[in-house]
Design an enzyme around this catalytic site. Sequence first.
Site, PDB file in Angstrom:
ATOM      1  N   CYS A 292       0.811  -1.234   0.000  1.00 50.90           N
ATOM      2  CA  CYS A 292       0.000   0.000   0.000  1.00 50.90           C
ATOM      3  C   CYS A 292       0.837   1.274   0.000  1.00 50.90           C
ATOM      4  O   CYS A 292       0.862   1.999  -0.988  1.00 50.90           O
ATOM      5  CB  CYS A 292      -0.922  -0.005   1.221  1.00 50.90           C
TER       6      CYS A 292
HETATM    7  N1  LIG Z   1      -2.829  -6.407   1.839  1.00 59.06           N
HETATM    8  C1  LIG Z   1      -3.305  -5.367   2.492  1.00 59.06           C
HETATM    9  O1  LIG Z   1      -3.080  -5.235   3.681  1.00 59.06           O
HETATM   10  C2  LIG Z   1      -4.174  -4.320   1.822  1.00 59.06           C
HETATM   11  C3  LIG Z   1      -4.725  -3.308   2.619  1.00 59.06           C
HETATM   12  C4  LIG Z   1      -5.553  -2.359   2.015  1.00 59.06           C
HETATM   13  C5  LIG Z   1      -5.796  -2.434   0.650  1.00 59.06           C
HETATM   14  N2  LIG Z   1      -5.232  -3.430  -0.110  1.00 59.06           N
HETATM   15  C6  LIG Z   1      -5.548  -3.479  -1.530  1.00 59.06           C
HETATM   16  O2  LIG Z   1      -6.386  -4.610  -1.776  1.00 59.06           O
HETATM   17  C7  LIG Z   1      -6.112  -5.145  -3.070  1.00 59.06           C
HETATM   18  C8  LIG Z   1      -5.766  -6.629  -2.956  1.00 59.06           C
HETATM   19  O3  LIG Z   1      -4.582  -6.747  -2.211  1.00 59.06           O
HETATM   20  P1  LIG Z   1      -4.107  -8.118  -1.579  1.00 59.06           P
HETATM   21  O4  LIG Z   1      -3.043  -7.765  -0.606  1.00 59.06           O
HETATM   22  O5  LIG Z   1      -5.261  -8.931  -1.106  1.00 59.06           O
HETATM   23  O6  LIG Z   1      -3.479  -8.844  -2.864  1.00 59.06           O
HETATM   24  P2  LIG Z   1      -3.047 -10.387  -2.988  1.00 59.06           P
HETATM   25  O7  LIG Z   1      -2.032 -10.443  -4.061  1.00 59.06           O
HETATM   26  O8  LIG Z   1      -2.749 -10.945  -1.645  1.00 59.06           O
HETATM   27  O9  LIG Z   1      -4.371 -11.116  -3.460  1.00 59.06           O
HETATM   28  C9  LIG Z   1      -4.981 -10.901  -4.686  1.00 59.06           C
HETATM   29  C10 LIG Z   1      -5.637 -12.186  -5.152  1.00 59.06           C
HETATM   30  O10 LIG Z   1      -6.297 -11.902  -6.385  1.00 59.06           O
HETATM   31  C11 LIG Z   1      -6.122 -13.009  -7.240  1.00 59.06           C
HETATM   32  N3  LIG Z   1      -6.345 -12.576  -8.613  1.00 59.06           N
HETATM   33  C12 LIG Z   1      -5.519 -11.901  -9.436  1.00 59.06           C
HETATM   34  N4  LIG Z   1      -6.130 -11.670 -10.611  1.00 59.06           N
HETATM   35  C13 LIG Z   1      -7.369 -12.206 -10.520  1.00 59.06           C
HETATM   36  C14 LIG Z   1      -8.464 -12.298 -11.401  1.00 59.06           C
HETATM   37  N5  LIG Z   1      -8.412 -11.787 -12.649  1.00 59.06           N
HETATM   38  N6  LIG Z   1      -9.577 -12.921 -10.963  1.00 59.06           N
HETATM   39  C15 LIG Z   1      -9.628 -13.451  -9.727  1.00 59.06           C
HETATM   40  N7  LIG Z   1      -8.630 -13.408  -8.853  1.00 59.06           N
HETATM   41  C16 LIG Z   1      -7.503 -12.781  -9.240  1.00 59.06           C
HETATM   42  C17 LIG Z   1      -4.709 -13.484  -6.945  1.00 59.06           C
HETATM   43  O11 LIG Z   1      -4.525 -14.823  -7.351  1.00 59.06           O
HETATM   44  C18 LIG Z   1      -4.656 -13.319  -5.428  1.00 59.06           C
HETATM   45  O12 LIG Z   1      -5.104 -14.479  -4.761  1.00 59.06           O
HETATM   46  C19 LIG Z   1      -4.985  -4.293  -3.643  1.00 59.06           C
HETATM   47  O13 LIG Z   1      -5.543  -3.282  -4.437  1.00 59.06           O
HETATM   48  C20 LIG Z   1      -4.354  -3.677  -2.425  1.00 59.06           C
HETATM   49  O14 LIG Z   1      -3.733  -2.445  -2.712  1.00 59.06           O
HETATM   50  C21 LIG Z   1      -4.425  -4.377   0.468  1.00 59.06           C
END
Ligand SMILES: NC(=O)c1ccc[n+]([C@@H]2O[C@H](COP(=O)([O-])OP(=O)(O)OC[C@H]3O[C@@H](n4cnc5c(N)ncnc54)[C@H](O)[C@@H]3O)[C@@H](O)[C@H]2O)c1
Length: 454
Positions: A292
Amino acid sequence: MSVAPRSAVTCDPEAIKSRIQARTAKIGVIGLGYVGLPLSLLFSEQKFAITGFDIDKRKVDTINAGGTYIVRIEAKEIQAARANGFTPTTDFSRISEMDAVIICVPTPLDEFRQPDMSYITGTAENIAPHLRPGQLVVLESTTYPGTTEEVLVPILEKGNKLGLKASRSGMVDNDVFYVAFSPEREDPGNTDVARHDIPKVIGGLDAIAGDLASAVYGSIFRQTVKVSTPAAAEMTKLLENIYRCVNIAMVNELKLLCLRMGVDIWEVIEAAKTKPFGFHAFYPGPGLGGHCIPVDPYYLAWKAKEYDFQTRFIELAGDVNSAMPYHVVSSVTSALNKQKKSLNGAKVLVLGVAYKKDIDDLRESPSLTIIELLKDQGAEVSYNDPYFPQVGHGRHYNLNMKNTPLEKLGDYDCLLIVTDHSDYDFKKIVNEAKLVVDTRNATKGIESPKIVRC
Ligand SMILES: NC(=O)c1ccc[n+]([C@@H]2O[C@H](COP(=O)([O-])OP(=O)(O)OC[C@H]3O[C@@H](n4cnc5c(N)ncnc54)[C@H](O)[C@@H]3O)[C@@H](O)[C@H]2O)c1
């Protein structure tokens, strides 16, 4: 588009709200990562039979087998959710069964530090053919203001077979689906605030979408906060993260000055924290990490260019924060120098590769840069991290290293604390080490000439 009389409407949002109350609504979460998996579990705890969609078959298989792939989520939580009807799948045709789908896919930067929207566009393309009237689609991924309306909605409208449009009129209609943006605001590793206590900000494309999304999230969060548009909700998330990024940069810069002046920045922050108003403590460190804070501000900086606008605070904060790993390496060099040793050929053990304490996430971790820089300078580098048995390669690194046990610490020329995991016994580490360089104030309260705080 004709507005149907209420009696002819077959996709009444009120019916979805009733199903939410009765816990019979079908909710799909797309992307079962650090955000989507815990979100699915929250719905499951509230007795929704949740469906989780992911393109990663390994994740789907692991959940199906009652296992976990995120350290802070225990297998027994997955098993309880499975017993409650949590079904992971790679079959996107099942989108059509859902009342609401929530998109939690990655939003990284590409190699030119520009937004990589491919995960959002890919997901939208997967959803579109299966959309049906009255469904709610919510985007949670952090992104620049305008993404929901300018990127997500056009793909959904173009790709659905029924010619459905996103509802913008606030009128109930048979030929529409509903769209909202609601940012994830979780702070990984923070055990002070329960996830359901973090108010959920929601920006609907119209009032019905806002209400529907509020009903969905109101079933799992204690408070929902509606804003007027998806763009306002997108910007809210960026404001929160830019606020952190800029303040961390400021305190990092002050730390560099304090080091020259012989003032302890940590002591100063503790004292400033006693002010009951107008001050919020941020802490210096080895550089920014995580998906982030180092990434999201650049989404806004990129978008701002479209408006001929320079986001100077973001750029400056980026400059200061990205220089921190270099400062760490030069601190190791001079600490070794004081012991009449050079970094070239020195044995350095890096403690912690996760981007912050007690989590199993190394995305954008400053440790990765620091290890590469140390190696470039000829150091013989090993690492220890209880959360990472190995570190292979990612978008910006190629280390291929294995975890080194915390043994024979006196054999190393320098122990470098980059992540202050709670598992570490810093007193013991200092006792056994020849030299400790501490980037986190992890050795606070330990007095030893072997410690260099940087
Ligand atoms: N990790 C955090 O603490 C956090 C906090 C706030 C916001 N975010 C935001 O949330 C979003 C997700 O982050 P995350 O940390 O969960 O990412 P991540 O990489 O842990 O998980 C994303 C998941 O999406 C899947 N994926 C990718 N493309 C896909 C598709 N076309 N269809 C279905 N699934 C698909 C991946 O296989 C993965 O399992 C990002 O935008 C991030 O900036 C994350």
